[in-house]
Design an enzyme around this catalytic site. Structure first.
Site, PDB file in Angstrom:
ATOM      1  N   GLY A 153     -31.133  25.164  21.689  1.00  0.00           N
ATOM      2  CA  GLY A 153     -29.378  25.895  22.013  1.00  0.00           C
ATOM      3  C   GLY A 153     -29.287  23.908  21.073  1.00  0.00           C
ATOM      4  O   GLY A 153     -29.985  22.881  20.488  1.00  0.00           O
ATOM      5  N   LYS A 172     -18.123  23.611  21.638  1.00  0.00           N
ATOM      6  CA  LYS A 172     -19.445  21.742  21.288  1.00  0.00           C
ATOM      7  C   LYS A 172     -19.331  21.360  19.849  1.00  0.00           C
ATOM      8  O   LYS A 172     -19.153  20.378  19.392  1.00  0.00           O
ATOM      9  CB  LYS A 172     -20.199  21.292  21.900  1.00  0.00           C
ATOM     10  CG  LYS A 172     -20.353  21.159  23.527  1.00  0.00           C
ATOM     11  CD  LYS A 172     -21.423  20.845  23.979  1.00  0.00           C
ATOM     12  CE  LYS A 172     -21.607  20.363  25.604  1.00  0.00           C
ATOM     13  NZ  LYS A 172     -22.770  20.737  25.825  1.00  0.00           N
ATOM     14  N   GLY A 203     -35.948  25.939  24.705  1.00  0.00           N
ATOM     15  CA  GLY A 203     -34.557  26.242  24.191  1.00  0.00           C
ATOM     16  C   GLY A 203     -34.834  25.360  22.767  1.00  0.00           C
ATOM     17  O   GLY A 203     -35.153  25.005  22.475  1.00  0.00           O
ATOM     18  N   SER A 263     -17.304  18.073  36.740  1.00  0.00           N
ATOM     19  CA  SER A 263     -16.494  16.781  36.305  1.00  0.00           C
ATOM     20  C   SER A 263     -15.109  16.319  37.037  1.00  0.00           C
ATOM     21  O   SER A 263     -15.821  14.812  36.616  1.00  0.00           O
ATOM     22  CB  SER A 263     -16.920  16.960  35.170  1.00  0.00           C
ATOM     23  OG  SER A 263     -17.495  17.272  33.848  1.00  0.00           O
ATOM     24  N   THR A 318     -36.672  33.435  20.552  1.00  0.00           N
ATOM     25  CA  THR A 318     -36.002  33.568  19.316  1.00  0.00           C
ATOM     26  C   THR A 318     -36.861  32.411  18.103  1.00  0.00           C
ATOM     27  O   THR A 318     -35.891  31.181  18.148  1.00  0.00           O
ATOM     28  CB  THR A 318     -34.298  33.631  18.919  1.00  0.00           C
ATOM     29  OG1 THR A 318     -33.648  34.578  19.617  1.00  0.00           O
ATOM     30  CG2 THR A 318     -34.196  34.369  17.365  1.00  0.00           C
TER      31      THR A 318
HETATM   32  P1  NDP Z   1     -27.196  27.468  24.012  1.00  0.00           P
HETATM   33  O1  NDP Z   1     -25.956  28.715  24.433  1.00  0.00           O
HETATM   34  O2  NDP Z   1     -26.539  26.895  23.141  1.00  0.00           O
HETATM   35  O3  NDP Z   1     -28.111  28.240  24.148  1.00  0.00           O
HETATM   36  C1  NDP Z   1     -28.628  29.059  25.371  1.00  0.00           C
HETATM   37  C2  NDP Z   1     -30.961  28.560  24.924  1.00  0.00           C
HETATM   38  O4  NDP Z   1     -31.155  29.369  26.041  1.00  0.00           O
HETATM   39  C3  NDP Z   1     -30.909  29.047  23.168  1.00  0.00           C
HETATM   40  O5  NDP Z   1     -32.459  28.945  23.340  1.00  0.00           O
HETATM   41  C4  NDP Z   1     -31.344  31.031  24.148  1.00  0.00           C
HETATM   42  O6  NDP Z   1     -32.545  31.466  23.552  1.00  0.00           O
HETATM   43  C5  NDP Z   1     -31.784  30.826  25.198  1.00  0.00           C
HETATM   44  N1  NDP Z   1     -31.878  31.226  26.644  1.00  0.00           N
HETATM   45  C6  NDP Z   1     -30.570  31.895  27.256  1.00  0.00           C
HETATM   46  N2  NDP Z   1     -31.502  32.723  27.763  1.00  0.00           N
HETATM   47  C7  NDP Z   1     -32.897  33.591  27.985  1.00  0.00           C
HETATM   48  C8  NDP Z   1     -33.026  34.010  28.576  1.00  0.00           C
HETATM   49  N3  NDP Z   1     -32.804  34.805  29.403  1.00  0.00           N
HETATM   50  N4  NDP Z   1     -34.410  34.069  28.599  1.00  0.00           N
HETATM   51  C9  NDP Z   1     -35.106  33.352  27.337  1.00  0.00           C
HETATM   52  N5  NDP Z   1     -34.529  32.296  26.786  1.00  0.00           N
HETATM   53  C10 NDP Z   1     -33.570  32.582  26.984  1.00  0.00           C
HETATM   54  O7  NDP Z   1     -26.602  26.605  25.606  1.00  0.00           O
HETATM   55  P2  NDP Z   1     -26.355  25.218  25.679  1.00  0.00           P
HETATM   56  O8  NDP Z   1     -27.991  24.855  25.315  1.00  0.00           O
HETATM   57  O9  NDP Z   1     -25.301  24.702  25.598  1.00  0.00           O
HETATM   58  O10 NDP Z   1     -27.389  24.986  27.420  1.00  0.00           O
HETATM   59  C11 NDP Z   1     -28.435  25.606  28.142  1.00  0.00           C
HETATM   60  C12 NDP Z   1     -28.825  24.779  29.296  1.00  0.00           C
HETATM   61  O11 NDP Z   1     -28.728  23.556  29.302  1.00  0.00           O
HETATM   62  C13 NDP Z   1     -27.360  26.125  29.815  1.00  0.00           C
HETATM   63  O12 NDP Z   1     -28.488  25.966  31.204  1.00  0.00           O
HETATM   64  C14 NDP Z   1     -26.923  24.743  30.885  1.00  0.00           C
HETATM   65  O13 NDP Z   1     -26.332  24.955  31.485  1.00  0.00           O
HETATM   66  C15 NDP Z   1     -27.679  23.369  30.570  1.00  0.00           C
HETATM   67  N6  NDP Z   1     -26.861  22.032  30.326  1.00  0.00           N
HETATM   68  C16 NDP Z   1     -27.433  21.090  31.114  1.00  0.00           C
HETATM   69  C17 NDP Z   1     -26.713  20.024  30.696  1.00  0.00           C
HETATM   70  C18 NDP Z   1     -26.993  18.836  32.082  1.00  0.00           C
HETATM   71  O14 NDP Z   1     -25.953  18.040  31.641  1.00  0.00           O
HETATM   72  N7  NDP Z   1     -27.839  19.195  33.008  1.00  0.00           N
HETATM   73  C19 NDP Z   1     -25.681  19.402  29.105  1.00  0.00           C
HETATM   74  C20 NDP Z   1     -25.424  21.212  28.860  1.00  0.00           C
HETATM   75  C21 NDP Z   1     -26.351  21.944  28.890  1.00  0.00           C
HETATM   76  P3  NDP Z   1     -31.778  32.176  22.125  1.00  0.00           P
HETATM   77  O15 NDP Z   1     -31.930  31.314  20.998  1.00  0.00           O
HETATM   78  O16 NDP Z   1     -33.173  33.607  21.728  1.00  0.00           O
HETATM   79  O17 NDP Z   1     -30.862  33.137  22.333  1.00  0.00           O
END
Ligand code: NDP
Length: 284
Positions: free
Chosen positions: A133, A71, A131, A22, A157
């Site tokens: 999240g 966030k 996902g 950024s 989940t």
């Molecule tokens: P969160 O922590 O809010 O959510 C993470 C998600 O990933 C959950 O659904 C979680 O599942 C799942 N997860 C984590 N590890 C695993 C795994 N090993 N196998 C399967 N599912 C998994 O993170 P964010 O939503 O903020 O971010 C998610 C991704 O998006 C990240 O990689 C981040 O870098 C990317 N991102 C990219 C952006 C961009 O501008 N390009 C902007 C924002 C995010 P569970 O609910 O089961 O834990």
């Protein structure tokens, strides 16, 4: 960059910040536009967020990006949260308007614009989102805005996917957002023309993709929000299967583009931001 008594300060808060692109994006835009402003990383540990936001007021910092894990929590320390940020309960941009701190969300518009740039046909499309999240919520909101036909939500989940589907889909949204279980993955992925990885699975190069890549076929578009590594195992396997692919770099740049407009009221040079972030990736 020339720092003097009038330089306006912007930055990003998160923990750990690690390597963020950024600063490269925003400083390139400030430089190209001849603005007396600088953008710096500001690591803020969990537990220090309230104090950090008070610091923003006290120091007159003009604007911030907010990233993981702040966030959601940051909203309660702001004066106001606007638009889609209030709806999703996720703030990724803070604007300081003469001491009033206002929260916004540009991830949604950033994702929508990145899909537009990649020429994706979202309108009427059946889309699988992996996902549940914060990023998945922004993606779903953008897909709804872009007129997707149906959204199929898959998460490790299941209960979180169901919660997200209930929160964002339904009659009010005018679209069916449905959580699907492991048992339904094969048929659901086959029926979708667009598949989006919004999980963090793939951030480590040796990590298993969140779905079996053998499910991907020619003609599908596979988007991974991860851009470091530049090409995840999911994208590599999708390319091999003949699918079209895109990583999350477009979303990163477009959310920054929208944040810059909110902070300054000016449209930044997209090409300068895009190239600066790519160079930063090569140097980092
Ligand atoms: P969160 O922590 O809010 O959510 C993470 C998600 O990933 C959950 O659904 C979680 O599942 C799942 N997860 C984590 N590890 C695993 C795994 N090993 N196998 C399967 N599912 C998994 O993170 P964010 O939503 O903020 O971010 C998610 C991704 O998006 C990240 O990689 C981040 O870098 C990317 N991102 C990219 C952006 C961009 O501008 N390009 C902007 C924002 C995010 P569970 O609910 O089961 O834990």
């Amino acid at each position: 960059m020339n720092i003097d008594g009038r330089t306006e300060i912007y930055g990003i808060i998160g923990w750990p910040l690690g390597h963020t692109r950024s600063p490269a994006l925003h400083n390139a835009a400030f430089g190209r536009m001849g603005m007396n402003a600088a953008y710096v990383p500001m690591p803020v540990a969990p537990g220090e967020l309230r104090a950090a936001v008070e610091g923003v007021r006290a120091l007159g910092i003009k604007g911030l990006n907010v990233t993981v894990p702040h966030k959601v929590e940051v909203a309660q320390y702001l004066d106001r949260v606007e638009g889609v940020a209030a709806e999703l309960g996720a703030v990724n941009v803070i604007v300081n308007r003469d001491g009033e701190l206002v929260g916004h969300n540009t991830d949604v518009e950033g994702f929508r614009l990145s899909m537009e740039k990649s020429g994706a046909k979202v309108e009427g499309a059946e889309v699988a989102v992996l996902g549940a999240g914060g990023a998945a919520r922004s993606v779903i909101r953008a897909l709804i805005d872009a007129g997707a036909g149906g959204i199929h939500l898959f998460n490790r989940t299941l209960s979180k996917a169901e919660e997200t589907a209930d929160a964002l889909g339904g009659a009010d949204a005018g679209i069916d957002v449905r959580a699907f279980s492991d048992a339904e993955v094969d048929t659901t992925i086959a029926d979708c023309s667009i598949i989006i990885n919004a999980t963090s699975a793939g951030l480590r190069a040796d990590e298993e993709p969140p779905i079996n890549p053998a499910l991907i076929r020619r003609g599908q578009l596979v988007v991974d929000l991860i851009y470091e590594p530049w090409k995840t195992r999911l994208l590599e396997a999708s390319e091999t299967a003949g699918a079209t692919t895109a990583n999350g770099y477009g979303m990163l740049v477009f959310q920054a583009f929208e944040a810059f407009r909110l902070w300054t009221g000016h449209t930044p040079p997209l090409d300068a931001m895009w190239e600066a972030g790519l160079r930063e990736g090569l140097n980092g």
